[in-house]
Design an enzyme around this catalytic site. Sequence first.
Site, PDB file in Angstrom:
ATOM      1  CB  ALA A  81      -0.978  -0.002   1.170  1.00 29.39           C
ATOM      2  CG  HIS A 115       5.605   2.548  -5.486  1.00 26.78           C
ATOM      3  ND1 HIS A 115       6.518   2.429  -4.476  1.00 26.78           N
ATOM      4  CD2 HIS A 115       4.959   1.351  -5.549  1.00 26.78           C
ATOM      5  CE1 HIS A 115       6.436   1.220  -3.943  1.00 26.78           C
ATOM      6  NE2 HIS A 115       5.492   0.547  -4.567  1.00 26.78           N
ATOM      7  NE  ARG A 167       6.558  -8.133  -4.370  1.00 25.35           N
ATOM      8  CZ  ARG A 167       6.969  -8.854  -3.337  1.00 25.35           C
ATOM      9  NH1 ARG A 167       6.942 -10.166  -3.384  1.00 25.35           N
ATOM     10  NH2 ARG A 167       7.411  -8.258  -2.246  1.00 25.35           N
ATOM     11  CB  SER A 203       5.933  -5.006  -7.124  1.00 26.80           C
ATOM     12  OG  SER A 203       6.882  -4.542  -8.037  1.00 26.80           O
ATOM     13  CB  CYS A 239     -15.969  -6.378  17.741  1.00 27.41           C
ATOM     14  SG  CYS A 239     -14.604  -6.625  16.586  1.00 27.41           S
TER      15      CYS A 239
END
Lengths: 417, 468
Positions: B46, B49, B310, B336, B446
């Site tokens: 995440a 880039h 990837r 990637s 939860c």
Amino acid sequence: MNDTTDVAIVGGGPSGLAAAIALRNAGVARVSVVDRESAMGGIPRHCAHPGYGIRDLHRVLSGPGYARHYVQAARRAGVHLRTESTVTGWAPGAGLGLEVTSPGGREVLHADAVLLASGARERNRSARWVPGDRGAGVYTTGQLQQEVYFYRRPIGRRALVVGAEHVSYSAVATLRHAGVSVVGLVTELSRQQSYAVFHLGAAAAFGVRPMTGVRVRALHGKPRLSGVELERLDDGRRVVVDCDTVVFTGDWIADNELARLHDGIDVASAALGPVVDTSGATSMPGVFAAGNLCHPVEQADIAALSGRHAGQAVARWLVERDTRVAQAGVPIETDASLEWVHPGRVRSTGDLPARGRFILRPNRFAAFTALRVTQGERTLWHGRGRRLTPTRPTLIPAGWLRAVDLNGPALRIGVGD
Amino acid sequence: MYDVAVIGAGVVGAAIARELAVRGADVVLVDAEDDVGNATSKANTAILHTGFDAKPGTLESRLVARGHTLLSAYARRAGIPLEPLGALLVAWDDEQLAALPGLREKAEHNGYRSARVIGASEVRAREPHVGAHALGALEVPDEGIVCPWTPTLAFVTEAKRHGATVLLSTRVRGAEPRADHVELATTAGGVRAREVVNAAGLGSDTVHRMFGHATFTVTPRRGQLIVFDKLARRLINHVILPVPTAMGKGVLVAPTVYGNVMLGPTAENLDDKRATESTEEGLAQLRAKGAHIIPELLGEEVTTIYAGLRAATEHDDYQVSFHPDQHYTCVGGIRSTGLTSGMAIAEHVAAQLGQRHGLDLGEAPAPDGLPEPPRMPPIGQAQSRPYQQPERIAADPSYGQVVCFCERVSRGEIRDALCSDLPPATADGLRRRTRAGMGRCQGFFCGAAVRRLLDDGPDAPLTAEVDQ
Ligand SMILES: Cc1cc2nc3c(=O)[nH]c(=O)nc-3n(C[C@H](O)[C@H](O)[C@H](O)COP(=O)(O)OP(=O)(O)OC[C@H]3O[C@@H](n4cnc5c(N)ncnc54)[C@H](O)[C@@H]3O)c2cc1C
Ligand SMILES: Cc1cc2nc3c(=O)[nH]c(=O)nc-3n(C[C@H](O)[C@H](O)[C@H](O)COP(=O)(O)OP(=O)(O)OC[C@H]3O[C@@H](n4cnc5c(N)ncnc54)[C@H](O)[C@@H]3O)c2cc1C
């Protein structure tokens, strides 16, 4: 929207509710307990088996019955109970203020004193660094019990229980209640750690015996768990146990977010809850802590008695605005045989801890062991014949507090003749 | 008959479907999974880039740089969590230190001019918790962090609002190009479209072969990642990158947009395209690297561990090719950087479909022009969350009813996700839309309540007491 109270208690489990009742009994006018769940009572609400209330209420109740007892007692005592209210942080600015979100809104709750009683949770598989697939069927006891007792969800067919301490047997009982067969309990330790009655009871009733000296190495299977890979620690041999459910029990971590978010509150390096003195006071004036947040974990009656003790101390503090709190006192350190000691600091030679005892958490098994409390060269207390069991408490008396030099070096507790 | 069938609803296919649908095409988006973004696009690092370290002159280099611009603008308008933190590419030994000026030059070849080399003392001043051996760094101010999930959800939501059809749990089995269209055989019957775009990620080589092409083979390259507790967030201020090697970008430490800290990824070439498990060796390797980069990090609790694959190939670039005679376009091997480049890939593909395939498309809207993208739920830590908004809670108290305590997700947000254009099929899908269940307790508190709302509907009562 803002509100003001004399004492704000974060967490309506046994420790928070017992503290609130003690505060009201001591004459404190406005005592608010804030809990994020839709009902007060804490963890016992979903432990639908007997075994609660022995030391504090002198009778045996189920978890939900025990929770109900404390909620009703708190209500009768005039405690302001606020459910569905999550404390998300400390309000900026001077004084003590808690940021609270509830269906009623977002507000700051200002208080003269705050008691943290937020409990502890079990580490999940990732927190235990267990690799493998991320298939369904992976539980902690907390989630398992809510699924079964609150919502009657189907769980699975064959379960492995990781851990062999009290809570692990609670998980076994829940699994059986849900119709899941238990293929075994596994512990890295060399022995199970619960009462013989639980252990033998589980063996007799369900044919379940713990496998000791075994580590969980990986979880296999997706989208549903299909097996758990185990390693025997003595010879490194591995097996994959065929099961569709695994319950990670015990391995508790204090729910310490609020303590850690406050720069003024010291957090214990091993127990990971706030460091408190024998009255329950943290390093931040006006902030106290009690229950499983400080000693992850003890049984509910111990948590409740810890809360009652801290509640009484808070009530005194409100009157005296005790200057001792600003004083550092001396920390208590442990040797390698112990994981932690609670309370972890001495600020007064007169204040005894809850039940007049220090709680030690051993790192190893030992049957008849001598323990010693020292300060520098001086031995303050010495006791023989103590039993050490990891995950279980070893209690020592606190009379030696009178001999502590509050300006001296750190206290040390450990094994030694 | 559809104008375009896009195979694969990862971030790349979703971006393409959005671009084409917004520009007037009748699009069908087909995916084998039961949710969009359920493969590589859900399990990555995440990072937004800049492309500073790409191989100059490649399509990837160009599209990552362009994607950075497009996604940054789109994220602002759609409310996608994105934080332009900047990166420090840290040198840990003399050899790496000597490599920094070369990396800066490479960045310039890639059209990125803001990188600069900084010394050890500046590294320490800006990142007081990095390991003692940091000798210097290349500062890359425009690298950022982005929500890995919301972009795909936003793209598909917007495509749907422009008439696109989404077929989930539908695997493409075969393709037959005809004179003016393609017949796709799927596990849910036939799909007919004038153009087909293969954005099948790990399966892109398989789909490519359905059209008779064998120009690349996907080798899954696994990346394992460890997400640390939010209480670790105070330890870093930037994305902390290593000096890249032949196997890839290396192991980084970065904040996430949810306020956690991430350590990873590994880079392991595998054969099995389903091998998304983490391993003892992988975690041991990351533990060692992490201890080196931010020693205090390993003292914090781990919240979760996962792995992604990837779609690497034997080639050094994306595998994008156009086959107008077959009405077929391949967008494979987006290994990637696809989260960053997705929108730019889509722009490129749309342009080529218009020019070379004769697909009739409307004008490309300017990045900040109409139509407005959908407004996505604010699940980023840097955004104002519903539990923090008094007005919102006053108007609808369910936004003050917190169900997932660790991540402070309210019943109102869970309801919104369950009633959205793109409702989740599983707890995992709900987590990607709301964060419910992705916090430090991982369901201890939860999990049961969240599952209850998912199974029994957003208004189901949450039990307070157990009857005896
Ligand atoms: C499966 C299981 C079986 C057990 N069996 C037994 C038994 O047989 N006998 C026995 O004596 N004990 C048993 N125990 C232990 C017992 O339940 C605990 O010791 C006891 O609940 C601890 O009380 P506490 O008040 O410290 O914490 P908790 O009960 O955990 O209460 C903490 C409360 O704080 C609230 N809270 C936390 N953070 C916030 C926040 N930020 N804002 C608002 N509210 C917050 C939580 O919602 C919770 O209600 C068992 C425990 C488990 C898990
Ligand atoms: C560990 C790791 C770290 C990464 N870090 C970053 C980063 O920091 N920044 C960044 O920009 N990028 C990063 N990436 C890359 C990025 O995640 C990918 O480039 C991107 O997700 C690829 O998207 P995709 O749509 O091509 O593939 P996918 O997301 O894999 O989507 C392909 C879809 O096609 C479907 N499909 C396949 N075959 C068929 C079929 N026959 N029929 C129907 N459907 C089919 C699949 O179900 C899947 O949903 C990283 C990747 C990994 C693994």
